[in-house]
Scaffold this active site. Structure first.
Site, PDB file in Angstrom:
ATOM      1  N   ARG A 203     -90.270  19.183  13.256  1.00  0.00           N
ATOM      2  CA  ARG A 203     -91.435  18.329  13.463  1.00  0.00           C
ATOM      3  C   ARG A 203     -92.698  19.045  12.983  1.00  0.00           C
ATOM      4  O   ARG A 203     -92.773  20.281  13.006  1.00  0.00           O
ATOM      5  CB  ARG A 203     -91.583  17.967  14.938  1.00  0.00           C
ATOM      6  N   LYS A 229     -89.501  19.221  21.848  1.00  0.00           N
ATOM      7  CA  LYS A 229     -89.940  18.370  22.950  1.00  0.00           C
ATOM      8  C   LYS A 229     -89.220  18.761  24.230  1.00  0.00           C
ATOM      9  O   LYS A 229     -88.037  19.069  24.219  1.00  0.00           O
ATOM     10  CB  LYS A 229     -89.650  16.902  22.620  1.00  0.00           C
ATOM     11  N   HIS A 296     -94.459  13.336   8.567  1.00  0.00           N
ATOM     12  CA  HIS A 296     -93.250  13.064   9.352  1.00  0.00           C
ATOM     13  C   HIS A 296     -92.144  12.477   8.483  1.00  0.00           C
ATOM     14  O   HIS A 296     -90.959  12.599   8.811  1.00  0.00           O
ATOM     15  CB  HIS A 296     -93.571  12.108  10.503  1.00  0.00           C
ATOM     16  N   ARG A 299     -89.422  14.909   7.527  1.00  0.00           N
ATOM     17  CA  ARG A 299     -88.356  15.100   8.523  1.00  0.00           C
ATOM     18  C   ARG A 299     -87.283  14.031   8.345  1.00  0.00           C
ATOM     19  O   ARG A 299     -86.084  14.337   8.396  1.00  0.00           O
ATOM     20  CB  ARG A 299     -88.972  15.043   9.926  1.00  0.00           C
ATOM     21  N   HIS A 322     -82.666  16.343  18.526  1.00  0.00           N
ATOM     22  CA  HIS A 322     -82.684  15.076  19.255  1.00  0.00           C
ATOM     23  C   HIS A 322     -81.987  15.243  20.600  1.00  0.00           C
ATOM     24  O   HIS A 322     -80.920  15.848  20.685  1.00  0.00           O
ATOM     25  CB  HIS A 322     -81.962  13.984  18.456  1.00  0.00           C
ATOM     26  N   TYR A 331     -79.830   7.278  11.112  1.00  0.00           N
ATOM     27  CA  TYR A 331     -79.629   7.768   9.747  1.00  0.00           C
ATOM     28  C   TYR A 331     -78.301   7.311   9.142  1.00  0.00           C
ATOM     29  O   TYR A 331     -78.095   7.445   7.938  1.00  0.00           O
ATOM     30  CB  TYR A 331     -79.762   9.299   9.712  1.00  0.00           C
TER      31      TYR A 331
END
Length: 350
Positions: A203, A229, A296, A299, A322, A331
């Protein structure tokens, strides 16, 4: 602690009071890993508890919180600041006059021209803010704001497929990074940082807050410790040949605070907006224009290429950090072989 819904003498004071309480709640739940000044954070929380005199004073407190490292606070506050100003012009007498129709009016008039991602953030901010009031008002007043159909946004159901670069476009972009006329004092830094993002899929916020100690040189690669995150840690890898020339040039001139790997001339972290502007300029310089030209997208490009080459969804999940495999599953929509099998299923019947 619960409070009466109309806690203050005027609607403006009451609305600001609820925003103050909600922002204080969010500040205590955001990751504080990047906080530089614990005493200032404590002072901000105290000021929010005591209350502010006007919305400008509240906005100043929020900016202070962001400046000391709580960078996610704007996502929650900015929509509420706009909502406050919108409602202030309507001359409401009570918080009970607010309903979902009024919130839809606000969103429709205040978010035109914004990206779908930003509109989604506004929607989430409204839902979370009024859910907080639902839970914490002593009058047991329930707003029940859901906004299920506003602007066609339904959370994941309304999610668009992300923009990404094709392999041919990736080659053009990488060539353009090296040829783009950056200022001499930032050229090596910008090239190294952007290459780091597209070659690892990290990120933008993870890249801008990397520490020098997170970069671990091995034989022909760098291992990079990422704190993503929710303070979840992972390790990514980049081959030295992809980045070393620019990286070493930058390290020779780097003067960053707090052990940062990348920084601006003040020694503080680069902003995500700055990185996105650079990426967009490079893309336009080589004739690439996508619906979203920001950083972004790099990514998404890495993730799409990784899945198409590996067909390994778990690898995509681990590489991108993730929390759920469902997030990575988007994806698979770019897998032409899978789509071709689906398109061919009726061939024998025909």
């Amino acid at each position: 602690m619960k409070y009466p819904l109309d806690f203050q003498s005027t609607f403006e004071d009451t609305m600001r009071f609820w925003i103050e309480r909600y922002i204080r709640f969010k500040l205590t739940s955001l990751s504080n890993r990047q906080v530089k000044d614990e005493e200032q954070l404590a002072a901000i929380l105290k000021s929010l508890t005591i209350g502010t005199k006007n919305i400008d004073e509240l906005s100043k407190l929020v900016r202070s919180a962001r400046n000391i490292g709580l960078i996610g606070v704007n996502t929650y506050y900015k929509p509420l600041e706009k909502l406050y100003r919108f409602l202030d012009n309507l001359g409401l007498a009570s918080m009970k006059e607010i309903d979902e129709e009024l919130i839809v009016d606000f969103l429709s008039s205040s978010t035109s021209g914004l990206s779908d991602a930003t509109k989604k953030n506004y929607r989430i901010a409204m839902i979370n803010f009024f859910a907080y009031i639902d839970k914490n008002n002593d009058d047991k007043h329930i707003y029940g704001i859901e906004l299920k159909n506003w602007g066609g946004l339904r959370g994941k159901a309304g999610q668009k497929l992300p923009a990404y670069l094709s392999e041919e476009e990736i080659k053009r972009f990488l060539d353009a990074i090296d040829s783009y006329p950056f200022r001499t004092d930032v050229a090596a830094r910008n090239r190294a940082l952007i290459k780091l993002i597209i070659y690892t899929g990290i990120r933008v916020s993870e890249a801008t807050h990397l520490k020098l100690k997170d970069l671990l040189p091995q034989e022909d690669v760098y291992l990079i410790k990422i704190t993503g995150k929710g303070n979840k840690a992972r390790v990514v890898m980049i081959k030295k040949e992809k980045i070393d020339h620019d990286l070493q040039e930058w390290l020779a001139m780097r003067q960053c605070e707090e052990g940062l790997l990348f920084c601006n001339k003040k020694g503080t972290p680069l902003t995500q907006a700055y990185i996105s502007r650079i990426v967009e300029k490079i893309l336009l310089s080589c004739g690439i224009r996508k619906e979203k030209n920001g950083a972004h997208m790099l990514r998404h490009t890495f993730a799409t290429l990784l899945y198409n080459k590996s067909k390994d969804l778990v690898l995509v999940q681990e590489a991108l950090g993730h929390a759920s495999l469902d997030t990575s599953r988007i994806y698979t929509h770019f897998d032409k072989e899978r789509l071709y099998k689906a398109a061919s299923i009726m061939d024998k019947i025909d």
